[in-house]
Design a protein around this motif. Structure first.
Motif, PDB file in Angstrom:
ATOM      1  N   ASN A  22     -54.130  12.680  37.769  1.00 17.91           N
ATOM      2  CA  ASN A  22     -52.683  12.522  37.806  1.00 17.91           C
ATOM      3  C   ASN A  22     -52.298  11.202  37.138  1.00 17.91           C
ATOM      4  O   ASN A  22     -52.775  10.138  37.525  1.00 17.91           O
ATOM      5  N   THR A  23     -51.427  11.248  36.117  1.00 20.62           N
ATOM      6  CA  THR A  23     -51.044  10.026  35.400  1.00 20.62           C
ATOM      7  C   THR A  23     -49.957   9.254  36.147  1.00 20.62           C
ATOM      8  O   THR A  23     -49.741   8.092  35.836  1.00 20.62           O
ATOM      9  N   GLU A  24     -49.272   9.872  37.109  1.00 16.19           N
ATOM     10  CA  GLU A  24     -48.256   9.140  37.866  1.00 16.19           C
ATOM     11  C   GLU A  24     -48.901   8.125  38.796  1.00 16.19           C
ATOM     12  O   GLU A  24     -48.378   7.038  39.007  1.00 16.19           O
ATOM     13  N   THR A  25     -50.054   8.478  39.355  1.00 19.40           N
ATOM     14  CA  THR A  25     -50.719   7.548  40.268  1.00 19.40           C
ATOM     15  C   THR A  25     -51.546   6.512  39.515  1.00 19.40           C
ATOM     16  O   THR A  25     -51.756   5.414  40.005  1.00 19.40           O
ATOM     17  N   ASN A  26     -52.022   6.853  38.313  1.00 18.24           N
ATOM     18  CA  ASN A  26     -52.831   5.933  37.527  1.00 18.24           C
ATOM     19  C   ASN A  26     -52.286   5.904  36.091  1.00 18.24           C
ATOM     20  O   ASN A  26     -52.722   6.671  35.247  1.00 18.24           O
ATOM     21  N   PRO A  27     -51.325   5.007  35.809  1.00 15.86           N
ATOM     22  CA  PRO A  27     -50.694   5.010  34.476  1.00 15.86           C
ATOM     23  C   PRO A  27     -51.617   4.558  33.350  1.00 15.86           C
ATOM     24  O   PRO A  27     -51.281   4.706  32.194  1.00 15.86           O
ATOM     25  N   GLU A  30     -52.763   7.305  30.616  1.00 15.46           N
ATOM     26  CA  GLU A  30     -51.892   7.833  29.574  1.00 15.46           C
ATOM     27  C   GLU A  30     -52.136   7.095  28.262  1.00 15.46           C
ATOM     28  O   GLU A  30     -52.186   5.870  28.216  1.00 15.46           O
ATOM     29  N   GLU A  75     -45.062  17.188  26.129  1.00 13.54           N
ATOM     30  CA  GLU A  75     -44.094  16.210  25.649  1.00 13.54           C
ATOM     31  C   GLU A  75     -42.927  16.889  24.936  1.00 13.54           C
ATOM     32  O   GLU A  75     -43.016  18.029  24.493  1.00 13.54           O
TER      33      GLU A  75
END
Length: 106
Positions: A22-27, A30, A75
């Motif tokens: 998950n990219t929201e928890t670990n930016p 990205e 995107e």
């Protein structure tokens, strides 16, 4: 049929389906490359259009392709297409005004 099931060494309870991180928890996961290339493509497109530099227009097309190749399918495609169209229009306009082959910038 039951013979194949008995010979299968896999354990059904140990099979786990892959879930992307998950990219929201670990930016940090990205990748910023598509955004940077999109910005560079826009800058080079404007330089190619305003200054009539053919090499800037070609670099803009190259940056647009890199941005498209590294982007995710989730995107927004509007910005990607506008970058493509701007870079293509920079190449077309620079060759319409001066149809001679591009001279090296050095």
């Amino acid at each position: 049929m039951s013979f194949n099931n008995m010979a299968d060494p896999r354990r059904q309870n140990k099979i786990l389906r892959y879930k992307p991180p998950n990219t929201e928890t670990n930016p940090t996961l990205e990748d910023p490359t598509p955004d940077y290339m999109n910005l560079l493509g826009m800058i080079f497109s404007m330089c190619g259009l305003m200054l009539k530099l053919k090499w800037c227009a070609w670099i803009a097309v190259y940056c647009s392709f890199i941005s498209f190749a590294n982007s995710r399918s989730s995107e927004d495609t509007k910005q990607m297409m506008s970058s493509f169209m701007l870079s293509i229009s920079a190449v077309v306009m620079s060759y319409l005004q001066n149809p001679q082959p591009m001279s090296p910038p050095w």
